[in-house]
Design a protein around this motif. Sequence first.
Motif, PDB file in Angstrom:
ATOM      1  N   LEU A   8       0.816  -1.223   0.000  1.00 30.90           N
ATOM      2  CA  LEU A   8       0.000   0.000   0.000  1.00 30.90           C
ATOM      3  C   LEU A   8       0.846   1.268   0.000  1.00 30.90           C
ATOM      4  O   LEU A   8       0.428   2.298  -0.525  1.00 30.90           O
ATOM      5  N   LEU A   9       2.031   1.210   0.591  1.00 37.57           N
ATOM      6  CA  LEU A   9       2.854   2.415   0.735  1.00 37.57           C
ATOM      7  C   LEU A   9       3.978   2.518  -0.292  1.00 37.57           C
ATOM      8  O   LEU A   9       4.750   3.464  -0.246  1.00 37.57           O
ATOM      9  N   SER A  10       4.080   1.595  -1.215  1.00 36.60           N
ATOM     10  CA  SER A  10       5.273   1.542  -2.065  1.00 36.60           C
ATOM     11  C   SER A  10       5.029   1.918  -3.521  1.00 36.60           C
ATOM     12  O   SER A  10       5.647   1.354  -4.410  1.00 36.60           O
ATOM     13  N   GLU A  11       4.161   2.824  -3.794  1.00 38.34           N
ATOM     14  CA  GLU A  11       3.870   3.292  -5.156  1.00 38.34           C
ATOM     15  C   GLU A  11       3.300   2.209  -6.048  1.00 38.34           C
ATOM     16  O   GLU A  11       3.322   2.325  -7.257  1.00 38.34           O
ATOM     17  N   THR A  12       2.781   1.147  -5.467  1.00 36.74           N
ATOM     18  CA  THR A  12       2.201   0.095  -6.275  1.00 36.74           C
ATOM     19  C   THR A  12       0.848   0.519  -6.825  1.00 36.74           C
ATOM     20  O   THR A  12       0.526   0.242  -7.974  1.00 36.74           O
ATOM     21  N   TYR A  13       0.057   1.208  -6.014  1.00 39.98           N
ATOM     22  CA  TYR A  13      -1.301   1.578  -6.401  1.00 39.98           C
ATOM     23  C   TYR A  13      -1.472   3.069  -6.667  1.00 39.98           C
ATOM     24  O   TYR A  13      -2.335   3.455  -7.438  1.00 39.98           O
ATOM     25  N   PHE A  14      -0.684   3.906  -6.007  1.00 37.88           N
ATOM     26  CA  PHE A  14      -0.793   5.349  -6.194  1.00 37.88           C
ATOM     27  C   PHE A  14       0.564   5.985  -5.947  1.00 37.88           C
ATOM     28  O   PHE A  14       1.422   5.391  -5.294  1.00 37.88           O
ATOM     29  N   PRO A  15       0.773   7.202  -6.455  1.00 40.07           N
ATOM     30  CA  PRO A  15       2.092   7.849  -6.331  1.00 40.07           C
ATOM     31  C   PRO A  15       2.486   8.115  -4.882  1.00 40.07           C
ATOM     32  O   PRO A  15       1.646   8.395  -4.023  1.00 40.07           O
ATOM     33  N   LEU A  21      11.731   2.781   3.515  1.00 36.84           N
ATOM     34  CA  LEU A  21      12.323   1.667   4.258  1.00 36.84           C
ATOM     35  C   LEU A  21      11.952   0.325   3.631  1.00 36.84           C
ATOM     36  O   LEU A  21      12.598  -0.681   3.885  1.00 36.84           O
ATOM     37  N   PHE A  22      10.890   0.306   2.820  1.00 34.58           N
ATOM     38  CA  PHE A  22      10.428  -0.925   2.193  1.00 34.58           C
ATOM     39  C   PHE A  22      11.175  -1.169   0.882  1.00 34.58           C
ATOM     40  O   PHE A  22      11.318  -0.263   0.066  1.00 34.58           O
ATOM     41  N   PRO A  23      11.612  -2.392   0.639  1.00 36.57           N
ATOM     42  CA  PRO A  23      12.310  -2.677  -0.616  1.00 36.57           C
ATOM     43  C   PRO A  23      11.418  -2.526  -1.845  1.00 36.57           C
ATOM     44  O   PRO A  23      11.898  -2.202  -2.928  1.00 36.57           O
ATOM     45  N   LEU A  24      10.124  -2.738  -1.695  1.00 35.63           N
ATOM     46  CA  LEU A  24       9.222  -2.630  -2.836  1.00 35.63           C
ATOM     47  C   LEU A  24       9.196  -1.211  -3.400  1.00 35.63           C
ATOM     48  O   LEU A  24       9.056  -1.026  -4.607  1.00 35.63           O
ATOM     49  N   THR A  25       9.372  -0.206  -2.557  1.00 37.47           N
ATOM     50  CA  THR A  25       9.425   1.183  -3.024  1.00 37.47           C
ATOM     51  C   THR A  25      10.602   1.374  -3.972  1.00 37.47           C
ATOM     52  O   THR A  25      10.463   1.989  -5.035  1.00 37.47           O
ATOM     53  N   HIS A  26      11.735   0.834  -3.614  1.00 39.33           N
ATOM     54  CA  HIS A  26      12.930   0.968  -4.452  1.00 39.33           C
ATOM     55  C   HIS A  26      12.779   0.163  -5.746  1.00 39.33           C
ATOM     56  O   HIS A  26      13.208   0.603  -6.812  1.00 39.33           O
ATOM     57  N   GLY A  27      12.159  -1.001  -5.649  1.00 36.87           N
ATOM     58  CA  GLY A  27      11.925  -1.806  -6.838  1.00 36.87           C
ATOM     59  C   GLY A  27      10.957  -1.134  -7.798  1.00 36.87           C
ATOM     60  O   GLY A  27      11.176  -1.115  -9.014  1.00 36.87           O
ATOM     61  N   MET A  28       9.893  -0.559  -7.256  1.00 36.81           N
ATOM     62  CA  MET A  28       8.915   0.132  -8.105  1.00 36.81           C
ATOM     63  C   MET A  28       9.530   1.359  -8.768  1.00 36.81           C
ATOM     64  O   MET A  28       9.274   1.629  -9.938  1.00 36.81           O
ATOM     65  N   ALA A  29      10.336   2.105  -8.031  1.00 37.49           N
ATOM     66  CA  ALA A  29      10.979   3.285  -8.615  1.00 37.49           C
ATOM     67  C   ALA A  29      11.906   2.898  -9.761  1.00 37.49           C
ATOM     68  O   ALA A  29      11.941   3.565 -10.802  1.00 37.49           O
ATOM     69  N   THR A  30      12.623   1.803  -9.589  1.00 35.45           N
ATOM     70  CA  THR A  30      13.547   1.344 -10.630  1.00 35.45           C
ATOM     71  C   THR A  30      12.784   0.857 -11.862  1.00 35.45           C
ATOM     72  O   THR A  30      13.124   1.221 -12.992  1.00 35.45           O
ATOM     73  N   VAL A  31      11.759   0.066 -11.646  1.00 33.38           N
ATOM     74  CA  VAL A  31      10.980  -0.455 -12.768  1.00 33.38           C
ATOM     75  C   VAL A  31      10.296   0.674 -13.526  1.00 33.38           C
ATOM     76  O   VAL A  31      10.299   0.699 -14.758  1.00 33.38           O
ATOM     77  N   ARG A  32       9.723   1.617 -12.801  1.00 33.00           N
ATOM     78  CA  ARG A  32       9.052   2.738 -13.483  1.00 33.00           C
ATOM     79  C   ARG A  32      10.030   3.567 -14.297  1.00 33.00           C
ATOM     80  O   ARG A  32       9.697   4.046 -15.381  1.00 33.00           O
ATOM     81  N   SER A  33      11.228   3.766 -13.783  1.00 33.60           N
ATOM     82  CA  SER A  33      12.201   4.555 -14.544  1.00 33.60           C
ATOM     83  C   SER A  33      12.671   3.808 -15.787  1.00 33.60           C
ATOM     84  O   SER A  33      12.883   4.410 -16.835  1.00 33.60           O
TER      85      SER A  33
END
Length: 108
Positions: free
Chosen positions: A37-44, A58-70
């Motif tokens: 919910l907090l890692s840019e999966t559903y909303f910015p 602090l969540f790894p999913l945030t970093h993964g989502m940022a990388t994939v989106r870029s």
Amino acid sequence: FILSFVFASFGMVMTSVAKNYDSFIFSTSGIIVPMSLLSETYFPLEQLPGGLQYVAYLFPLTHGMATVRSILSGNWELIQLVHVLFLILVGILLTRISIRRIRSKILR
């Protein structure tokens, strides 16, 4: 690939901690759902309140989502290297923790 490594390592840590099947509910409802919910999966991330934006990093999913989106948008920047390095470090840390815990359980 790196994000899969991180979550596989997280799963091994949870396996080493879990005493039975019911204890896996904590990892799902207490860690995975808030992370998604907090890692840019559903909303910015910018739509979150200020304090939660810092917690989200602090969540790894945030970093993964940022990388994939870029990568998908074609906007590769140097900060993406920081995201990738963070994921590698978290994966290595979680792997070491799980190896120690599982090894200590096996040697008992």
